[in-house]
Design an enzyme around this catalytic site. Structure first.
Site, short mmCIF file in Angstrom:
data_model
loop_
_atom_site.label_atom_id
_atom_site.label_comp_id
_atom_site.label_asym_id
_atom_site.label_seq_id
_atom_site.Cartn_x
_atom_site.Cartn_y
_atom_site.Cartn_z
N LYS A 14 52.58 118.25 -2.96
CA LYS A 14 53.42 119.38 -2.51
C LYS A 14 52.52 120.60 -2.31
CE LYS A 14 57.97 121.28 -3.49
NZ LYS A 14 59.25 121.00 -4.14
N GLU A 52 74.58 117.27 -10.50
CA GLU A 52 75.59 118.25 -10.91
C GLU A 52 76.79 117.58 -11.56
OE1 GLU A 52 74.03 118.21 -7.97
OE2 GLU A 52 72.97 120.14 -7.88
N ARG A 67 79.77 119.48 -5.68
CA ARG A 67 79.54 118.09 -6.05
C ARG A 67 80.40 117.64 -7.23
NH1 ARG A 67 74.40 115.81 -4.31
NH2 ARG A 67 74.71 116.10 -2.09
C1 LIG Z 1 73.08 118.93 -4.60
C2 LIG Z 1 71.87 119.83 -4.56
N1 LIG Z 1 71.45 120.42 -5.70
C3 LIG Z 1 70.37 121.23 -5.67
C4 LIG Z 1 69.70 121.46 -4.51
C5 LIG Z 1 68.54 122.45 -4.49
N2 LIG Z 1 67.28 121.82 -4.11
C6 LIG Z 1 66.76 121.94 -2.88
S1 LIG Z 1 65.33 121.14 -2.68
C7 LIG Z 1 65.36 120.61 -4.28
C8 LIG Z 1 64.23 119.77 -4.80
C9 LIG Z 1 64.12 118.50 -4.04
O1 LIG Z 1 63.00 117.79 -4.52
P1 LIG Z 1 62.43 116.61 -3.64
O2 LIG Z 1 63.54 115.81 -3.08
O3 LIG Z 1 61.43 115.89 -4.45
O4 LIG Z 1 61.73 117.34 -2.42
P2 LIG Z 1 60.40 118.22 -2.42
O5 LIG Z 1 60.85 119.65 -2.27
O6 LIG Z 1 59.65 117.98 -3.68
O7 LIG Z 1 59.67 117.78 -1.22
C10 LIG Z 1 66.48 121.08 -4.94
C11 LIG Z 1 66.81 120.85 -6.36
C12 LIG Z 1 70.18 120.84 -3.35
N3 LIG Z 1 69.61 121.03 -2.16
N4 LIG Z 1 71.24 120.03 -3.41
#
Ligand SMILES: Cc1ncc(C[n+]2csc(CCOP(=O)(O)OP(=O)(O)O)c2C)c(N)n1
Length: 674
Positions: free
Chosen positions: A282, A381, A409
């Site tokens: 990342k 959630e 959710r």
């Molecule tokens: C239901 C929900 N909860 C929280 C989020 C906030 N959120 C956006 S990106 C993320 C992290 C995602 O991690 P990953 O899938 O590993 O992607 P990366 O950013 O590491 O590439 C979160 C928690 C969301 N988009 N949707």
């Protein structure tokens, strides 16, 4: 200025690039991303991590005929750049500009809209089944992060896909990070796979079986022989994806564009559900983001990109500094975090639960101070809420902290697990109201409507930071059942609200004592004015009680939470025009203060309700439900029944009449009704 990138107009333009060119292109894309995202704000680190992966997907798949479903969708900037949208990057996340997420209405290359996590495998499977029903032949891939893989919906989808024969490709983009460090057993499992010496992994019993099959075996055999020079082949027992019916391949280096493309070609030709495990970094290619990917997950605009590249310090967006008892609060999230920390110090039963957003909701300090009472459950959630229900029924005082949009959710968990059995769970609902640049998928405008019909729930909305502190304490110790507190992005200082109240009162005072011929408009009888005592204190919360902050007999303005400031401003402007309003700070959305509000409406004959949530089913509509039989004119200022697109938060509120002027205009309209 970008030699190679500037020539890429459409996906087919990269089809003939060789590996060396692709490497050069990857480097130019990173330069473009850093320059533009630091200037405009947005998701930086996740996009830097998927540059080679996106290029490899573009090499192997034919877009838009083949479909790629990007989970969450915050990592689609590279995809947007390569699919003809590079020229629109200066408007990224701005009103009428490029969305920060995939949008079918924006481009034919976006196959499915996302924004919330963990939907991609379900969506991809749906598309696969529609394709098969129509006899289509295009390929479908879900690209999902290891963070998103903590969301339960993925497992529902894999459970369904894994028992099917459907041809479905899942690309797992594993960078070990969610927004913060990824959590949970699946994350540990992925880490174990990472540390295996094997590079390309396939269970050999499956391999043997496949080799015997005439249809599947041949492509697989040729695939393996094709890539045997670049990969090892090993046996890894117990891979969870295999158990769920997927063929698992990986882990592969997500930054080695040559290898990745070759492996992807093979995987894309396979039959049945397959999962390719790709390892990425990342923030790749930008040292500061690589070393602190959490800080660079989302950055705020800083407006001076060229210098920024070397010197500027991007401000983390939506990520307040960790809350401490002493640090000055810069957001409601900060206030929440530091007050909860204080309460937890004297009460061991207080626990904090979040869903992969500890920084965003202000719980970083709590997580460090009380790790044994802090639970980051991942992007889960639903689980967070039911976990809290269980805790609360057996001796703990759980507080969940979740953004309004992600609470969507957990509707059934709040209703079924918390409200019906009257569990004492305190639900802190952060980012309620308009969030701005993240657009329609992230607006926190539905929580009042989806919570207020639930039995036993109490819903509060502070008008400023002092009230949030008081309400949090009140919810923990003075309410027996479920209690939700909703508050917006940013902060509203108690001092600012006090100033507004004082100004309004001074204005009313002037009007009251003015000689009739000095009054700007001699519309009102003098009796319609009265002045409330000057002292204003937010410290005492009384169950179901709102606050009357100014009085007048022309109109009742009932403001929910963050709308109070604008309501006071509108009332001041009304006073300048010779009208006096009852201004009520609702404090409680449910139960709202019916005595105060309904009696006021009986007096004024006019109700203006203001809320930063959707009108349908919201706060104002709950008052209107109680007004039947009472002769009055009503107007609800809130958000209309349509998706609320991205833009500046202030601009969106203004556009929908939720600022001082908008409320004033609505009040004057109502007053004009005889
Ligand atoms: C239901 C929900 N909860 C929280 C989020 C906030 N959120 C956006 S990106 C993320 C992290 C995602 O991690 P990953 O899938 O590993 O992607 P990366 O950013 O590491 O590439 C979160 C928690 C969301 N988009 N949707």
């Amino acid at each position: 200025m970008y030699e190679l990138l500037d020539k890429i107009k459409l996906p087919e333009d990269i089809k003939n690039l060789n590996t060396a060119d692709l490497r050069r292109l990857a480097s130019e894309i990173r330069g473009f991303l850093i320059e533009n995202v630091l200037r405009n704000g947005g998701h930086l680190a996740s996009n830097l991590g998927v540059v080679e992966l996106t290029l490899a997907l573009y090499k192997v798949f034919n877009l838009p005929e083949d479909k790629i479903i990007w989970d969450v969708g915050h990592q689609t900037y590279v995809h947007k750049i390569l699919s003809g949208r590079k020229g629109r990057f200066s408007g990224l996340r701005q009103e009428n500009g490029l969305s920060g997420f995939p949008k079918r209405e924006e481009s034919a290359f976006d196959a499915f809209n996302t924004g919330h996590s963990s939907t991609s495998i379900s969506a991809a499977l749906g598309i696969v089944r529609a394709r098969d029903a129509a006899g289509g032949r295009f390929r479908v891939a879900a690209v999902i992060g290891d963070g998103a893989l903590t969301g339960g919906l993925c497992y529902e989808a894999m459970n369904d896909a894994g028992r099917s024969e459907n041809d479905l490709i899942v690309i797992l983009n594993d960078n070990t990070m969610s927004i913060s460090k990824n959590v949970g057993a699946i994350s540990k499992h992925l880490n174990r796979l990472r540390s295996r010496p094997g590079y390309f992994l396939l269970r050999d019993d499956i391999h043997d079986r496949l080799m015997k099959l005439p249809v599947i075996g041949k492509p697989l055999a040729s695939f393996i022989s094709k890539i045997k020079n670049v990969v090892k082949y090993a046996l890894i027992p117990g891979i969870v994806f295999e158990g769920m019916g997927f063929r698992y391949f990986g882990p592969v280096d997500g930054h080695n564009i040559g290898e990745l493309t070759e492996i992807l070609k093979g995987v894309a030709a396979m039959r049945g559900p397959v999962l390719l495990h790709v390892l990425t970094v990342k923030g790749m290619g930008y040292g500061r983001a690589e070393s602190d990917p959490q800080k660079f997950h989302g950055v705020a605009p800083n407006g001076n990109a060229p210098n920024t590249l070397n010197t500027g310090a991007p401000t983390p967006a939506a990520m307040p500094a960790p809350a401490t008892a002493h640090a000055p609060a810069s957001s409601f999230s900060d206030v929440f975090g530091s007050v909860l920390l204080g309460l937890a110090a004297s009460d061991k039963s207080v626990t904090a639960i979040c869903a992969a957003m500890s920084s965003g909701v202000g719980l970083d300090a709590f997580s460090k101070e009380y790790p044994e009472r802090f639970f980051d459950v991942g992007i889960a959630e639903q689980h967070a809420l039911t976990l809290a229900a269980g805790m609360s029924l057996y001796g703990l005082r759980p507080v969940t902290a979740i953004y309004s949009t992600f609470m969507q959710r957990a509707y059934d968990q709040v209703l079924h697990d918390i409200c019906l059995q009257k569990a004492h769970v305190v639900m802190a609902i952060d980012r309620a109201g308009i969030v701005g640049e993240d657009g329609e998928t992230h607006q926190g405008i539905y929580d009042i409507a989806f919570l207020r019909h639930m039995p036993n729930i109490t819903i509060m909305a502070p008008a400023h930071d002092g009230e949030l502190a008081a309400m949090l304490k009140y919810a923990l110790y003075d309410i027996a059942g479920p209690a939700a507190i909703r508050y917006p992005k940013g902060i509203i200082a108690e001092a600012d609200i006090c100033d507004k109240i004082n100004r309004l009162r001074a204005r009313l005072h002037t009007q009251l004592h003015a000689q009739p011929n000095e009054r700007p408009f001699a519309i009102m009888p003098r009796e319609s004015f009265s002045i409330l005592p000057a002292d204003y204190s937010a410290s005492s919360i009384e169950y179901g009680k709102g606050e009357l902050l100014a009085t007048g007999s022309d109109i009742t303005i009932a403001a929910a939470g963050a709308m109070l400031g604008a309501a006071l401003g509108a009332a001041e402007a009304l006073a300048a025009r010779g009208y006096a309003a009852d201004v009520i700070s609702a404090r409680f959305i449910k139960p709202f203060d019916a005595d105060l509000i309904i009696n006021s409406v009986r007096k004024t004959g006019r109700l203006l309700a203001a809320e930063d949530g959707c009108v349908a089913g919201g706060f104002g509509s709950s008052i209107c439900e109680r007004l039947s039989g009472i002769k009055c004119a009503t107007k609800i200022c809130g958000l209309p029944d349509m998706p609320i697109a991205q833009g500046g938060r202030g601009a969106i509120l203004k556009k929908h009449g939720l600022d001082e002027e908008g409320l004033l205009a609505a009040a004057l309209d109502l007053i004009a009704v005889k």
